[in-house]
Design an enzyme around this catalytic site. Structure first.
Site, PDB file in Angstrom:
ATOM      1  N   PRO A  10     -52.206  22.416  41.907  1.00 21.48           N
ATOM      2  CA  PRO A  10     -52.496  21.568  40.910  1.00 21.48           C
ATOM      3  C   PRO A  10     -52.528  20.128  41.360  1.00 21.48           C
ATOM      4  O   PRO A  10     -51.552  19.822  42.254  1.00 21.48           O
ATOM      5  CB  PRO A  10     -51.402  21.783  39.976  1.00 21.48           C
ATOM      6  CG  PRO A  10     -50.400  22.875  40.733  1.00 21.48           C
ATOM      7  CD  PRO A  10     -51.047  23.308  41.654  1.00 21.48           C
ATOM      8  N   ASN A  11     -53.229  19.339  40.806  1.00 23.65           N
ATOM      9  CA  ASN A  11     -53.550  17.914  40.908  1.00 23.65           C
ATOM     10  C   ASN A  11     -54.231  17.426  42.167  1.00 23.65           C
ATOM     11  O   ASN A  11     -54.478  16.202  42.288  1.00 23.65           O
ATOM     12  CB  ASN A  11     -52.063  17.123  40.461  1.00 23.65           C
ATOM     13  CG  ASN A  11     -51.484  17.592  39.146  1.00 23.65           C
ATOM     14  OD1 ASN A  11     -51.878  17.304  38.272  1.00 23.65           O
ATOM     15  ND2 ASN A  11     -50.192  18.102  39.110  1.00 23.65           N
ATOM     16  N   ARG A  16     -38.441  19.070  46.189  1.00 27.03           N
ATOM     17  CA  ARG A  16     -39.577  19.310  46.868  1.00 27.03           C
ATOM     18  C   ARG A  16     -39.073  19.923  48.452  1.00 27.03           C
ATOM     19  O   ARG A  16     -39.981  20.143  49.111  1.00 27.03           O
ATOM     20  CB  ARG A  16     -40.416  18.223  47.334  1.00 27.03           C
ATOM     21  CG  ARG A  16     -40.925  17.478  45.967  1.00 27.03           C
ATOM     22  CD  ARG A  16     -41.912  16.375  46.285  1.00 27.03           C
ATOM     23  NE  ARG A  16     -41.948  15.478  45.356  1.00 27.03           N
ATOM     24  CZ  ARG A  16     -43.080  15.765  44.200  1.00 27.03           C
ATOM     25  NH1 ARG A  16     -43.820  16.630  44.177  1.00 27.03           N
ATOM     26  NH2 ARG A  16     -43.037  14.884  43.177  1.00 27.03           N
ATOM     27  N   HIS A  50     -48.656  20.460  53.409  1.00 31.42           N
ATOM     28  CA  HIS A  50     -48.460  19.443  52.614  1.00 31.42           C
ATOM     29  C   HIS A  50     -48.736  18.277  53.101  1.00 31.42           C
ATOM     30  O   HIS A  50     -48.691  17.910  54.344  1.00 31.42           O
ATOM     31  CB  HIS A  50     -47.034  19.311  52.206  1.00 31.42           C
ATOM     32  CG  HIS A  50     -46.510  20.690  51.498  1.00 31.42           C
ATOM     33  ND1 HIS A  50     -46.713  21.148  50.280  1.00 31.42           N
ATOM     34  CD2 HIS A  50     -45.793  21.782  52.120  1.00 31.42           C
ATOM     35  CE1 HIS A  50     -46.446  22.259  50.048  1.00 31.42           C
ATOM     36  NE2 HIS A  50     -45.877  22.918  51.218  1.00 31.42           N
ATOM     37  N   ARG A  77     -54.811   9.701  42.984  1.00 29.51           N
ATOM     38  CA  ARG A  77     -53.152   9.903  42.609  1.00 29.51           C
ATOM     39  C   ARG A  77     -52.286   9.299  43.567  1.00 29.51           C
ATOM     40  O   ARG A  77     -52.497   9.938  44.746  1.00 29.51           O
ATOM     41  CB  ARG A  77     -53.246  11.669  42.340  1.00 29.51           C
ATOM     42  CG  ARG A  77     -51.912  12.144  42.267  1.00 29.51           C
ATOM     43  CD  ARG A  77     -51.903  13.441  42.620  1.00 29.51           C
ATOM     44  NE  ARG A  77     -50.602  13.968  42.262  1.00 29.51           N
ATOM     45  CZ  ARG A  77     -50.124  15.238  43.122  1.00 29.51           C
ATOM     46  NH1 ARG A  77     -50.920  15.674  44.095  1.00 29.51           N
ATOM     47  NH2 ARG A  77     -48.858  15.676  42.841  1.00 29.51           N
ATOM     48  N   GLU A 117     -49.231  27.254  55.877  1.00 27.44           N
ATOM     49  CA  GLU A 117     -49.039  26.057  54.144  1.00 27.44           C
ATOM     50  C   GLU A 117     -49.006  24.626  54.771  1.00 27.44           C
ATOM     51  O   GLU A 117     -48.451  24.275  55.851  1.00 27.44           O
ATOM     52  CB  GLU A 117     -47.326  26.498  54.034  1.00 27.44           C
ATOM     53  CG  GLU A 117     -46.789  25.588  52.786  1.00 27.44           C
ATOM     54  CD  GLU A 117     -45.601  25.853  52.491  1.00 27.44           C
ATOM     55  OE1 GLU A 117     -44.870  26.995  53.317  1.00 27.44           O
ATOM     56  OE2 GLU A 117     -44.630  25.197  51.875  1.00 27.44           O
ATOM     57  N   ARG A 169     -38.848  13.580  50.640  1.00 25.54           N
ATOM     58  CA  ARG A 169     -38.990  13.032  49.178  1.00 25.54           C
ATOM     59  C   ARG A 169     -38.007  13.842  48.410  1.00 25.54           C
ATOM     60  O   ARG A 169     -36.928  13.948  48.872  1.00 25.54           O
ATOM     61  CB  ARG A 169     -40.403  13.603  48.821  1.00 25.54           C
ATOM     62  CG  ARG A 169     -41.471  12.996  49.580  1.00 25.54           C
ATOM     63  CD  ARG A 169     -42.980  13.350  49.178  1.00 25.54           C
ATOM     64  NE  ARG A 169     -43.070  12.851  47.767  1.00 25.54           N
ATOM     65  CZ  ARG A 169     -44.097  13.378  46.893  1.00 25.54           C
ATOM     66  NH1 ARG A 169     -45.022  14.340  47.419  1.00 25.54           N
ATOM     67  NH2 ARG A 169     -44.428  13.135  45.756  1.00 25.54           N
ATOM     68  N   TYR A 182     -50.491  10.040  48.864  1.00 25.78           N
ATOM     69  CA  TYR A 182     -51.408  10.984  49.339  1.00 25.78           C
ATOM     70  C   TYR A 182     -52.686  10.483  50.142  1.00 25.78           C
ATOM     71  O   TYR A 182     -53.392  11.263  50.595  1.00 25.78           O
ATOM     72  CB  TYR A 182     -51.614  11.814  48.095  1.00 25.78           C
ATOM     73  CG  TYR A 182     -50.455  12.628  47.779  1.00 25.78           C
ATOM     74  CD1 TYR A 182     -49.866  13.815  48.250  1.00 25.78           C
ATOM     75  CD2 TYR A 182     -50.148  12.239  46.274  1.00 25.78           C
ATOM     76  CE1 TYR A 182     -48.873  14.373  47.800  1.00 25.78           C
ATOM     77  CE2 TYR A 182     -49.031  13.043  45.808  1.00 25.78           C
ATOM     78  CZ  TYR A 182     -48.365  13.755  46.520  1.00 25.78           C
ATOM     79  OH  TYR A 182     -47.247  14.551  45.803  1.00 25.78           O
ATOM     80  N   ASN A 205     -52.390  24.631  50.255  1.00 26.33           N
ATOM     81  CA  ASN A 205     -51.414  23.763  49.878  1.00 26.33           C
ATOM     82  C   ASN A 205     -51.235  24.062  48.278  1.00 26.33           C
ATOM     83  O   ASN A 205     -52.042  23.881  47.568  1.00 26.33           O
ATOM     84  CB  ASN A 205     -51.934  22.315  49.923  1.00 26.33           C
ATOM     85  CG  ASN A 205     -51.294  21.336  49.437  1.00 26.33           C
ATOM     86  OD1 ASN A 205     -50.076  21.386  48.977  1.00 26.33           O
ATOM     87  ND2 ASN A 205     -51.535  19.981  49.673  1.00 26.33           N
ATOM     88  N   ALA A 228     -47.461  21.560  43.413  1.00 24.50           N
ATOM     89  CA  ALA A 228     -46.217  21.857  42.853  1.00 24.50           C
ATOM     90  C   ALA A 228     -45.896  23.416  42.793  1.00 24.50           C
ATOM     91  O   ALA A 228     -44.330  23.430  42.665  1.00 24.50           O
ATOM     92  CB  ALA A 228     -46.248  21.274  41.553  1.00 24.50           C
ATOM     93  N   HIS A 246     -42.925  24.832  44.903  1.00 23.20           N
ATOM     94  CA  HIS A 246     -41.477  24.873  44.645  1.00 23.20           C
ATOM     95  C   HIS A 246     -40.963  25.866  43.683  1.00 23.20           C
ATOM     96  O   HIS A 246     -39.660  25.907  43.228  1.00 23.20           O
ATOM     97  CB  HIS A 246     -40.867  23.202  44.350  1.00 23.20           C
ATOM     98  CG  HIS A 246     -41.750  22.474  45.231  1.00 23.20           C
ATOM     99  ND1 HIS A 246     -41.528  22.336  46.664  1.00 23.20           N
ATOM    100  CD2 HIS A 246     -42.745  21.403  44.873  1.00 23.20           C
ATOM    101  CE1 HIS A 246     -42.359  21.552  47.251  1.00 23.20           C
ATOM    102  NE2 HIS A 246     -43.061  20.851  45.976  1.00 23.20           N
TER     103      HIS A 246
HETATM  104  C1  DQA Z   1     -47.946  18.406  47.921  1.00 21.29           C
HETATM  105  C2  DQA Z   1     -46.322  18.080  48.026  1.00 21.29           C
HETATM  106  C3  DQA Z   1     -45.863  18.811  46.570  1.00 21.29           C
HETATM  107  O1  DQA Z   1     -44.462  18.496  46.384  1.00 21.29           O
HETATM  108  C4  DQA Z   1     -46.544  18.012  45.487  1.00 21.29           C
HETATM  109  O2  DQA Z   1     -45.920  18.610  44.276  1.00 21.29           O
HETATM  110  C5  DQA Z   1     -47.828  18.240  45.585  1.00 21.29           C
HETATM  111  C6  DQA Z   1     -48.553  17.668  46.830  1.00 21.29           C
HETATM  112  C7  DQA Z   1     -48.320  17.672  49.115  1.00 21.29           C
HETATM  113  O3  DQA Z   1     -49.447  18.146  49.665  1.00 21.29           O
HETATM  114  O4  DQA Z   1     -47.521  16.823  49.702  1.00 21.29           O
HETATM  115  O5  DQA Z   1     -48.770  18.104  44.474  1.00 21.29           O
HETATM  116  O6  DQA Z   1     -47.989  19.644  48.082  1.00 21.29           O
END
Ligand code: DQA
Length: 149
Positions: free
Chosen positions: A11-12, A112, A101, A19, A99, A108, A24, A75, A78, A81
Site C-alpha cells: 500500500p501507498n 517499523r 524496504h 509521497r 524483502e 525510523r 522515499y 516490499n 505497511a 508490520h
Molecule cells: C516501506 C517502509 C514501511 O514501514 C512503510 O509502511 C512503507 C514503505 C519502505 O519501503 O521503506 O510504506 O516498506
C-alpha cells in the site's frame, strides 16, 4: 526451475515519488518498474510487477506465484508490520523470497522495526532507496541459479 519472478509492492507505493520524497525519494513506481524490467532482461528473468493497496490482492499474487514463479521480491510496505496473511502466503511459497524496504526502517519509528515477512524472507534489503529493488533482483537471480544446480 521457472525464471519467472513476481515483484510485489504494498500500500501507498503507487504514490512513490510524490509521497514523503525526503524519505522515499523522487523516483516513481513506473521508474522503478522500468529499471527492474531492464535488469530482469539482463539477468534472464521474466518479471511480473504489481502494486496494490489491498492485502488480499497481494495474497492472491503470492498464490499465483506459488503455481508459476521461481522467486518473489516483495516490499509489503505497511503490511510488513502486521500482516500474518501475507506471511502465511509466503510460507506456502517454496522458492526464494527477498524483502525490500526503500527506507531504513530500523532508523525510523519503533513500530517499523518488526517485520512478519522477515521471519520468512531469505534476505532483507532496507535503506538503499529504490536501488534496493535492483539489488534484490540480483540476489534473487543468484539464489535461483544456486537452487537450479
Ligand atoms: C516501506 C517502509 C514501511 O514501514 C512503510 O509502511 C512503507 C514503505 C519502505 O519501503 O521503506 O510504506 O516498506
Amino acid at each position: 526451475m521457472s525464471r519467472l519472478v513476481f515483484l510485489l509492492n504494498g500500500p501507498n507505493l503507487n504514490l512513490l515519488g510524490k509521497r514523503q520524497p525526503h524519505i522515499y525519494g523522487h523516483e516513481t513506481l513506473a521508474d522503478v518498474e522500468r529499471d527492474c524490467r531492464a535488469l530482469a532482461t539482463e539477468l534472464g528473468l521474466e518479471l511480473r510487477f504489481h502494486q496494490s493497496n489491498r492485502e488480499y490482492e497481494i495474497v492472491d499474487w503470492i498464490h499465483e506465484a506459488r503455481e508459476s514463479a521461481g522467486g518473489i521480491v516483495i516490499n509489503p510496505a505497511a503490511f510488513t508490520h502486521y500482516s500474518v496473511a501475507i506471511l502465511d502466503a509466503l510460507n506456502a511459497f517454496d522458492h526464494p523470497v527477498i524483502e525490500v524496504h526503500i527506507s531504513n526502517v530500523h532508523k525510523r519509528e519503533e513500530f517499523r522495526h518488526h517485520s512478519f515477512v522477515s521471519t520468512r524472507a531469505d534476505g532483507v534489503i532496507a535503506g538503499f532507496g529504490t536501488q534496493g529493488y535492483l539489488l534484490a533482483l540480483r540476489r534473487l537471480a543468484r539464489l535461483m541459479d544456486e537452487k537450479a544446480t
